[in-house]
Design a protein around this motif. Structure first.
Motif, mmCIF file in Angstrom:
data_model
loop_
_atom_site.group_PDB
_atom_site.id
_atom_site.type_symbol
_atom_site.label_atom_id
_atom_site.label_comp_id
_atom_site.label_asym_id
_atom_site.label_seq_id
_atom_site.Cartn_x
_atom_site.Cartn_y
_atom_site.Cartn_z
ATOM 1 N N TYR A 8 0.822 -1.213 0.000
ATOM 2 C CA TYR A 8 0.000 0.000 0.000
ATOM 3 C C TYR A 8 0.854 1.260 0.000
ATOM 4 O O TYR A 8 0.321 2.357 0.054
ATOM 5 C CB TYR A 8 -0.970 -0.008 1.200
ATOM 6 N N THR A 46 -2.790 -7.956 5.890
ATOM 7 C CA THR A 46 -1.586 -7.138 6.048
ATOM 8 C C THR A 46 -0.774 -7.589 7.267
ATOM 9 O O THR A 46 0.452 -7.520 7.252
ATOM 10 C CB THR A 46 -1.912 -5.629 6.141
ATOM 11 N N VAL A 53 1.783 -0.565 6.165
ATOM 12 C CA VAL A 53 0.619 0.214 5.746
ATOM 13 C C VAL A 53 0.836 1.654 6.194
ATOM 14 O O VAL A 53 1.036 1.910 7.383
ATOM 15 C CB VAL A 53 -0.687 -0.340 6.355
ATOM 16 N N ILE A 57 -3.547 5.688 5.602
ATOM 17 C CA ILE A 57 -4.563 4.699 5.239
ATOM 18 C C ILE A 57 -5.260 4.176 6.487
ATOM 19 O O ILE A 57 -6.488 4.085 6.538
ATOM 20 C CB ILE A 57 -3.937 3.551 4.417
#
Length: 137
Positions: A8, A46, A53, A57
């Motif tokens: 991401y 994840t 990340v 987000i």
């Protein structure tokens, strides 16, 4: 060809590609994109993959985590923005991890202008339908 695991952080991917090129790895490198389908699934995947990340987000997801439709919409928006950035940076293609959930992938591709997700106006295989009718008659 190299296909990455899901990520991401587009900046990390682009740096990875640059680092590969600097040491002589010149094959195509495709980014692994997994659209966010649900908050729980995103957090499990994840965590399992030890995916970094970006805090932005996580901060965006936190207030909507219990609203499944909002999470899916954000997943499509985020995936579309990530893919636009990757394409603009010259990435030779995209690898989508759909996990058998095609709507988010189609939403991203639609957002990129690569597909249309309009409903078909007629049956694209009328011969099959004609044979079904003949068999039941």
């Amino acid at each position: 060809m190299i296909i990455t695991q899901l990520f991401y952080d587009v900046g990390n991917f682009l740096q990875f590609v640059k680092d590969c090129r600097n040491i002589g790895i010149n094959c195509p490198i495709l980014p692994g994109i997994m659209p966010i389908q649900s908050y729980g699934g995103f957090m499990r995947m994840t965590g399992f993959c030890k995916t970094k990340v970006p805090q932005e987000i996580l901060d965006t997801l936190e207030p909507i985590k219990d609203n499944a439709e909002a999470v899916k919409a954000y997943g499509i928006h985020l995936g579309t923005q990530m893919c636009k950035t990757l394409i603009e940076a010259g990435t030779p293609g995209l690898h989508m991890y759909s996990l058998n959930q095609d709507k988010a992938v189609l939403g991203i591709l639609n957002g990129l202008g690569l597909v249309s997700i309009e409903e078909p106006t007629k049956n694209p295989t009328p011969a099959i339908e004609d044979k079904k009718e003949e068999a039941t008659a």
